[in-house]
Write a protein that holds these residues in place. Structure first.
Motif, PDB file in Angstrom:
ATOM      1  N   UNK A  71       0.749  -9.922   6.774  1.00 30.42           N
ATOM      2  CA  UNK A  71      -0.225  -9.855   5.672  1.00 30.42           C
ATOM      3  C   UNK A  71      -0.595  -8.401   5.408  1.00 30.42           C
ATOM      4  N   UNK A  72      -0.943  -7.681   6.454  1.00 30.40           N
ATOM      5  CA  UNK A  72      -1.308  -6.279   6.314  1.00 30.40           C
ATOM      6  C   UNK A  72      -0.138  -5.421   5.878  1.00 30.40           C
ATOM      7  N   UNK A  73       1.049  -5.703   6.423  1.00 27.71           N
ATOM      8  CA  UNK A  73       2.231  -4.931   6.040  1.00 27.71           C
ATOM      9  C   UNK A  73       2.484  -5.066   4.548  1.00 27.71           C
ATOM     10  N   UNK A  74       2.383  -6.291   4.051  1.00 28.35           N
ATOM     11  CA  UNK A  74       2.595  -6.540   2.622  1.00 28.35           C
ATOM     12  C   UNK A  74       1.616  -5.739   1.768  1.00 28.35           C
ATOM     13  N   UNK A  75       0.328  -5.788   2.112  1.00 31.41           N
ATOM     14  CA  UNK A  75      -0.679  -5.099   1.303  1.00 31.41           C
ATOM     15  C   UNK A  75      -0.506  -3.578   1.360  1.00 31.41           C
ATOM     16  N   UNK A  76      -0.174  -3.044   2.521  1.00 32.92           N
ATOM     17  CA  UNK A  76      -0.005  -1.598   2.638  1.00 32.92           C
ATOM     18  C   UNK A  76       1.222  -1.139   1.861  1.00 32.92           C
ATOM     19  N   UNK A  77       2.312  -1.921   1.895  1.00 31.44           N
ATOM     20  CA  UNK A  77       3.494  -1.556   1.109  1.00 31.44           C
ATOM     21  C   UNK A  77       3.179  -1.562  -0.391  1.00 31.44           C
ATOM     22  N   UNK A  78       2.349  -2.504  -0.818  1.00 24.88           N
ATOM     23  CA  UNK A  78       1.938  -2.512  -2.226  1.00 24.88           C
ATOM     24  C   UNK A  78       1.157  -1.249  -2.575  1.00 24.88           C
ATOM     25  N   UNK A  79       0.298  -0.812  -1.659  1.00 38.66           N
ATOM     26  CA  UNK A  79      -0.467   0.410  -1.937  1.00 38.66           C
ATOM     27  C   UNK A  79       0.429   1.642  -1.889  1.00 38.66           C
ATOM     28  N   UNK A  80       1.496   1.612  -1.095  1.00 41.14           N
ATOM     29  CA  UNK A  80       2.477   2.702  -1.153  1.00 41.14           C
ATOM     30  C   UNK A  80       3.062   2.790  -2.563  1.00 41.14           C
ATOM     31  N   UNK A  81       3.315   1.633  -3.164  1.00 37.47           N
ATOM     32  CA  UNK A  81       3.848   1.606  -4.536  1.00 37.47           C
ATOM     33  C   UNK A  81       2.807   2.120  -5.525  1.00 37.47           C
ATOM     34  N   UNK A  82       1.568   1.661  -5.376  1.00 41.37           N
ATOM     35  CA  UNK A  82       0.498   2.120  -6.269  1.00 41.37           C
ATOM     36  C   UNK A  82       0.343   3.633  -6.201  1.00 41.37           C
ATOM     37  N   UNK A  83       0.477   4.190  -5.008  1.00 40.11           N
ATOM     38  CA  UNK A  83       0.335   5.639  -4.826  1.00 40.11           C
ATOM     39  C   UNK A  83       1.564   6.406  -5.317  1.00 40.11           C
ATOM     40  N   UNK A  84       2.658   5.682  -5.622  1.00 39.33           N
ATOM     41  CA  UNK A  84       3.873   6.364  -6.048  1.00 39.33           C
ATOM     42  C   UNK A  84       4.494   7.180  -4.944  1.00 39.33           C
ATOM     43  N   UNK A  85       4.381   6.703  -3.698  1.00 41.37           N
ATOM     44  CA  UNK A  85       4.895   7.438  -2.538  1.00 41.37           C
ATOM     45  C   UNK A  85       5.954   6.598  -1.826  1.00 41.37           C
ATOM     46  N   UNK A  86       6.710   7.243  -0.950  1.00 37.58           N
ATOM     47  CA  UNK A  86       7.753   6.564  -0.181  1.00 37.58           C
ATOM     48  C   UNK A  86       8.732   5.835  -1.100  1.00 37.58           C
ATOM     49  N   UNK A  87       9.061   6.482  -2.217  1.00 42.13           N
ATOM     50  CA  UNK A  87       9.970   5.856  -3.170  1.00 42.13           C
ATOM     51  C   UNK A  87      11.387   5.842  -2.644  1.00 42.13           C
ATOM     52  N   UNK A  88      12.246   5.131  -3.394  1.00 43.65           N
ATOM     53  CA  UNK A  88      13.595   4.871  -2.929  1.00 43.65           C
ATOM     54  C   UNK A  88      14.594   5.961  -3.268  1.00 43.65           C
TER      55      UNK A  88
END
Length: 280
Positions: free
Chosen positions: A142-159
């Motif tokens: 649950x936490x992993x999912x939410x933190x990965x979403x916030x990585x996307x929101x921040x525009x960081x750790x992109x592919x």
């Protein structure tokens, strides 16, 4: 460039701002993961049918454990990032270690911090280390999912750069003009949703009756999905690719495959404890 190339949405990384004080989505991801994980853990403990002779952990104990695991996540995650991803920088700027609001957390470090918290709390309170580990890992996606979403929101750790024909490739603000994989969403799907579903099904089928089975399955499946995700994720700029094209995330995940496999085999062979062993 593909006709369907998606521009990265202009998210504001700050969720709430009151004067000089700001709460970021990244922090809310951690908070939400811990709170929702705690509620799910309580539901698992209250469901006696999931356990062999009842849960070996009480509701009051899991309530107390939340503080322990939160400290484990924060201290372990930050320590892991410092040691694994940017040690030369922090040696030169030691004060930056404490500037958590600038970002920089490592899952593998956070996981090790949770392991320490589980072992310490379990021994101090006389509960099963493996069962507490099972609960912790059962709710962790649950936490992993939410933190990965916030990585996307921040525009960081992109592919990494994507094929020109990939319709969902994105231009990230800090990733140049190159279309890239939205790898944060890939990881949210694999490490969050997929892992949660697999573990939830296992729990419903009685996996908590074999202490260590959920723990081992989490470690093995996360390690596998992280290695897959790393094939789409751009390595950290300060590290780049390591030996043979491997990334730091891959190297740190390889031991998880071994440890997870050993725990699964051991839990299956050991079988379910007798009721007298399960409840203390």
């Amino acid at each position: 460039m593909p006709l369907l190339l998606i521009d990265f949405p202009s998210f504001n990384p700050v969720a709430v701002a009151i004067g000089p004080f700001a709460i970021r989505w990244y922090a809310l991801g951690y908070i939400g993961g811990i709170v929702l994980g705690w509620l799910y853990a309580r539901a698992l403990i209250k469901n006696e049918r999931l356990w062999a002779g009842g849960s070996p952990i009480s509701l009051s104990q899991i309530d107390d454990f939340i503080l322990w695991v939160t400290l484990g996540i924060i201290l372990g995650g930050r320590t892991g990032y410092v040691l694994f991803y940017n040690l030369p920088f922090f040696i030169e700027h030691p004060a930056a270690i404490f500037r958590l609001w600038e970002g920089g957390m490592s899952f593998h470090g956070g996981f090790l911090g949770c392991v320490v918290a589980v072992m310490w709390f379990a021994r101090k309170n006389g509960v099963s280390i493996l069962s507490l580990g099972d609960i912790t890992c059962g709710v962790a996606p649950i936490g992993i999912f939410l933190v990965r979403l916030t990585n996307f929101i921040n525009g960081e750790l992109w592919g990494r750069p994507a094929a020109p024909s990939l319709p969902w490739a994105m231009i990230f603000p800090t990733g140049g003009d190159v279309p890239r994989h939205p790898s944060q969403l890939y990881e949210a799907g694999m490490e969050g949703i997929l892992l949660f579903i697999v573990l939830a099904v296992m729990i419903r089928l009685g996996a908590l009756k074999r202490p260590g089975l959920i723990l081992g399955s989490f470690i093995l499946i996360y390690g596998l999905t992280r290695i897959i995700g790393e094939h789409f994720r751009e390595p950290d700029a300060q590290l780049g690719f390591l030996w043979g094209g491997l990334t730091m995330g891959m190297l740190l995940s390889i031991p998880m495959l071994i440890v997870g496999g050993i725990l699964i085999v051991w839990a299956v062979r050991r079988g379910a404890p007798r009721p007298a062993e399960a409840v203390r």
